[in-house]
Design a protein around this motif. Structure first.
Motif, PDB file in Angstrom:
ATOM      1  N   MET A  28       6.635   9.886 -10.076  1.00 53.45           N
ATOM      2  CA  MET A  28       6.217   9.770 -11.476  1.00 53.45           C
ATOM      3  C   MET A  28       5.018   8.832 -11.640  1.00 53.45           C
ATOM      4  SD  MET A  28       9.940   9.887 -13.352  1.00 53.45           S
ATOM      5  CE  MET A  28       9.420  10.407 -14.993  1.00 53.45           C
ATOM      6  N   GLY A  29       4.528   8.318 -10.528  1.00 54.05           N
ATOM      7  CA  GLY A  29       3.328   7.481 -10.606  1.00 54.05           C
ATOM      8  C   GLY A  29       3.627   6.042 -10.966  1.00 54.05           C
ATOM      9  N   VAL A  30       4.764   5.551 -10.470  1.00 52.01           N
ATOM     10  CA  VAL A  30       5.170   4.166 -10.742  1.00 52.01           C
ATOM     11  C   VAL A  30       5.450   3.496  -9.395  1.00 52.01           C
ATOM     12  CG1 VAL A  30       6.919   2.720 -11.863  1.00 52.01           C
ATOM     13  CG2 VAL A  30       6.212   4.867 -12.937  1.00 52.01           C
ATOM     14  N   GLU A  31       4.895   2.297  -9.193  1.00 54.57           N
ATOM     15  CA  GLU A  31       5.187   1.567  -7.950  1.00 54.57           C
ATOM     16  C   GLU A  31       6.615   1.043  -8.015  1.00 54.57           C
ATOM     17  OE1 GLU A  31       2.655  -1.833  -7.265  1.00 54.57           O
ATOM     18  OE2 GLU A  31       3.922  -2.518  -5.596  1.00 54.57           O
ATOM     19  N   CYS A  32       7.400   1.361  -6.992  1.00 50.33           N
ATOM     20  CA  CYS A  32       8.818   0.990  -7.013  1.00 50.33           C
ATOM     21  C   CYS A  32       9.127   0.013  -5.890  1.00 50.33           C
ATOM     22  CB  CYS A  32       9.676   2.259  -6.890  1.00 50.33           C
ATOM     23  SG  CYS A  32      11.442   1.947  -6.872  1.00 50.33           S
ATOM     24  N   GLY A  33       9.262  -1.267  -6.238  1.00 50.50           N
ATOM     25  CA  GLY A  33       9.723  -2.267  -5.268  1.00 50.50           C
ATOM     26  C   GLY A  33      11.239  -2.258  -5.239  1.00 50.50           C
ATOM     27  N   ILE A  34      11.807  -2.720  -4.136  1.00 46.20           N
ATOM     28  CA  ILE A  34      13.273  -2.702  -4.039  1.00 46.20           C
ATOM     29  C   ILE A  34      13.814  -4.080  -3.643  1.00 46.20           C
ATOM     30  CG2 ILE A  34      13.373  -0.260  -3.439  1.00 46.20           C
ATOM     31  CD1 ILE A  34      13.887  -1.122  -0.509  1.00 46.20           C
ATOM     32  N   LEU A  35      14.964  -4.405  -4.204  1.00 45.82           N
ATOM     33  CA  LEU A  35      15.727  -5.546  -3.696  1.00 45.82           C
ATOM     34  C   LEU A  35      17.122  -5.003  -3.364  1.00 45.82           C
ATOM     35  CD1 LEU A  35      15.931  -9.153  -5.249  1.00 45.82           C
ATOM     36  CD2 LEU A  35      17.204  -8.265  -3.306  1.00 45.82           C
ATOM     37  N   PRO A  36      17.354  -4.654  -2.094  1.00 44.67           N
ATOM     38  CA  PRO A  36      18.642  -4.042  -1.741  1.00 44.67           C
ATOM     39  C   PRO A  36      19.762  -5.076  -1.856  1.00 44.67           C
ATOM     40  CG  PRO A  36      17.017  -3.782   0.034  1.00 44.67           C
ATOM     41  CD  PRO A  36      16.464  -4.777  -0.926  1.00 44.67           C
ATOM     42  N   THR A  37      20.781  -4.716  -2.601  1.00 44.36           N
ATOM     43  CA  THR A  37      21.879  -5.659  -2.851  1.00 44.36           C
ATOM     44  C   THR A  37      23.016  -5.489  -1.847  1.00 44.36           C
ATOM     45  OG1 THR A  37      22.663  -4.026  -4.428  1.00 44.36           O
ATOM     46  CG2 THR A  37      21.410  -5.872  -5.311  1.00 44.36           C
ATOM     47  N   ALA A  38      23.033  -4.359  -1.155  1.00 43.12           N
ATOM     48  CA  ALA A  38      24.038  -4.094  -0.124  1.00 43.12           C
ATOM     49  C   ALA A  38      23.560  -2.898   0.685  1.00 43.12           C
ATOM     50  CB  ALA A  38      25.388  -3.774  -0.773  1.00 43.12           C
ATOM     51  N   VAL A  39      24.019  -2.799   1.911  1.00 38.25           N
ATOM     52  CA  VAL A  39      23.754  -1.590   2.704  1.00 38.25           C
ATOM     53  C   VAL A  39      25.092  -0.939   3.014  1.00 38.25           C
ATOM     54  CG1 VAL A  39      22.743  -0.599   4.799  1.00 38.25           C
ATOM     55  CG2 VAL A  39      21.764  -2.649   3.810  1.00 38.25           C
ATOM     56  N   CYS A 271       6.984  16.378 -12.053  1.00 35.04           N
ATOM     57  CA  CYS A 271       5.589  15.958 -12.258  1.00 35.04           C
ATOM     58  C   CYS A 271       4.916  16.816 -13.332  1.00 35.04           C
ATOM     59  CB  CYS A 271       4.807  16.040 -10.947  1.00 35.04           C
ATOM     60  SG  CYS A 271       5.444  14.919  -9.699  1.00 35.04           S
ATOM     61  N   GLN A 272       5.193  18.125 -13.297  1.00 33.59           N
ATOM     62  CA  GLN A 272       4.603  19.012 -14.319  1.00 33.59           C
ATOM     63  C   GLN A 272       5.113  18.653 -15.717  1.00 33.59           C
ATOM     64  OE1 GLN A 272       5.796  23.019 -13.307  1.00 33.59           O
ATOM     65  NE2 GLN A 272       4.713  22.896 -11.351  1.00 33.59           N
ATOM     66  N   MET A 273       6.434  18.424 -15.813  1.00 30.27           N
ATOM     67  CA  MET A 273       7.011  18.115 -17.134  1.00 30.27           C
ATOM     68  C   MET A 273       6.450  16.791 -17.660  1.00 30.27           C
ATOM     69  SD  MET A 273      10.991  19.480 -17.054  1.00 30.27           S
ATOM     70  CE  MET A 273      11.580  18.216 -15.965  1.00 30.27           C
ATOM     71  N   LEU A 274       6.281  15.843 -16.759  1.00 26.47           N
ATOM     72  CA  LEU A 274       5.735  14.541 -17.170  1.00 26.47           C
ATOM     73  C   LEU A 274       4.295  14.713 -17.647  1.00 26.47           C
ATOM     74  CD1 LEU A 274       5.899  11.434 -17.403  1.00 26.47           C
ATOM     75  CD2 LEU A 274       5.254  11.304 -14.978  1.00 26.47           C
ATOM     76  N   SER A 275       3.501  15.459 -16.873  1.00 25.84           N
ATOM     77  CA  SER A 275       2.093  15.662 -17.261  1.00 25.84           C
ATOM     78  C   SER A 275       2.008  16.335 -18.625  1.00 25.84           C
ATOM     79  CB  SER A 275       1.375  16.575 -16.271  1.00 25.84           C
ATOM     80  OG  SER A 275       1.233  15.920 -15.071  1.00 25.84           O
ATOM     81  N   ARG A 276       2.884  17.335 -18.831  1.00 26.09           N
ATOM     82  CA  ARG A 276       2.837  18.057 -20.102  1.00 26.09           C
ATOM     83  C   ARG A 276       3.141  17.107 -21.259  1.00 26.09           C
ATOM     84  NH1 ARG A 276       7.165  21.650 -20.221  1.00 26.09           N
ATOM     85  NH2 ARG A 276       6.484  22.355 -18.167  1.00 26.09           N
ATOM     86  N   ARG A 277       4.162  16.274 -21.080  1.00 26.89           N
ATOM     87  CA  ARG A 277       4.517  15.347 -22.169  1.00 26.89           C
ATOM     88  C   ARG A 277       3.424  14.317 -22.405  1.00 26.89           C
ATOM     89  NH1 ARG A 277       9.774  15.510 -24.482  1.00 26.89           N
ATOM     90  NH2 ARG A 277      11.081  16.977 -23.332  1.00 26.89           N
TER      91      ARG A 277
END
Ligand code: PXL
Length: 286
Positions: A28-39, A271-277
């Motif tokens: 969706m074009g968003v940078e996603c950082g992670i903080l894993p709380t458990a594996v 991605c198409q639905m997001l672009s359309r909106r």
């Protein structure tokens, strides 16, 4: 580009939590950082699973981020491993949330009237404290009942949903979104209420199958839409249409009950639905 941080587990196999949030938000074009709380070896619906709690990493990682002046446009939590971890997440919000970012909490802990296997009855009260600090919470009806000490009902009307939403706002969050709302046998959807009294609902056709991890898919797509500038109602509708497409694309698969929905094939559609909106909105920030 907006940067969010998601705090939830890594379930190594069985699409859910971080293995869903990362691809959906990236697409969706968003940078996603992670903080894993458990594996975990898998999500907790498998009979056998391992779980290594990573609570002791939350504070040192947060300290390092603070020293580096790292900030986030969104903070997104999902499945949390323990009551103690809920308290740590509240502290994380105190450190990293501000007027300029959005805190979205999916209190992923229960479904179909039952708490997930890994939790005891004291857990929902701790999750309620996490919800209190959120801008937006996204419980299903089971989770909403546990958070607000309301008896769980499978048959209900609009007054019951309105009263659940009001009780959720009483926890302290700014906007409460209820998922899995249905007033007609073949329609399923979401309803929200915010502190200004604004309410909204959106329904799609009801899919007969229900799969594990679709809540995570939904919350991740909602946050992606919001970060791209959609109004909450539009983000909720976009995410609902996406999840329905994922479930339909998976219907032929026997393994989805364990491995989760095959959302990968629906990423181009998302991605198409997001672009359309965004186009409809006249948003040029693509
Ligand atoms: O989809 C929610 C979820 C996330 N993470 C783990 C889970 C579950 C639901 O059971 O077990 C580990």
């Amino acid at each position: 580009m907006k940067r969010i941080i998601t705090l939830q587990d890594i379930s190594c196999v069985g699409r859910c939590s971080i293995t869903v949030a990362l691809p959906v938000l990236s697409a969706m074009g968003v940078e996603c950082g992670i903080l894993p709380t458990a594996v975990l070896s898998t999500h907790t619906m498998f009979k056998t699973f391992t779980c290594k709690d990573l609570s002791d990493q939350i504070e040192p990682i947060s300290d390092a981020w603070e020293k580096e002046h790292i900030t986030f446009d969104g903070i997104y939590t999902g499945y949390l491993a323990s009551a103690d971890q809920c308290r740590q997440i509240c502290h994380f919000f105190d450190r990293f949330s501000s007027e300029n970012n959005l805190v979205l909490v999916d209190p992923a802990m229960a479904d179909n009237g039952k708490l997930y296997a890994a939790f005891n009855e004291a857990f929902p009260a701790e999750m309620a404290r996490v919800c209190a600090k959120a801008d937006i919470i996204l419980p299903n009806i089971t989770e909403a009942c546990l958070l607000t000490n309301t008896p769980y009902q499978t048959e209900y009307n609009e007054d019951y949903i309105r009263s659940l939403l009001e009780k959720l706002l009483d926890l302290g969050c700014r906007t409460a979104v209820l998922t899995g709302v249905s007033y007609e046998p073949d329609r399923l959807g979401v309803a929200y209420l915010d502190r200004s009294g604004k309410s909204f609902s959106y329904f799609t056709r009801r899919c007969t199958q229900s799969y594990h991890g679709t809540g995570d898919l939904y919350s991740s797509a909602v946050l992606g839409g919001l970060m791209r500038g959609l109004e909450l109602g539009d983000a909720l509708a976009l995410a609902a249409d996406f999840v329905v497409a994922c479930i339909e694309a998976t219907a032929a698969s026997d393994s989805a009950r364990w491995y989760g929905v095959e959302f990968e094939s629906q990423i181009p559609l998302l991605c198409q639905m997001l672009s359309r909106r965004l186009d409809e909105k006249g948003n040029t920030a693509r």
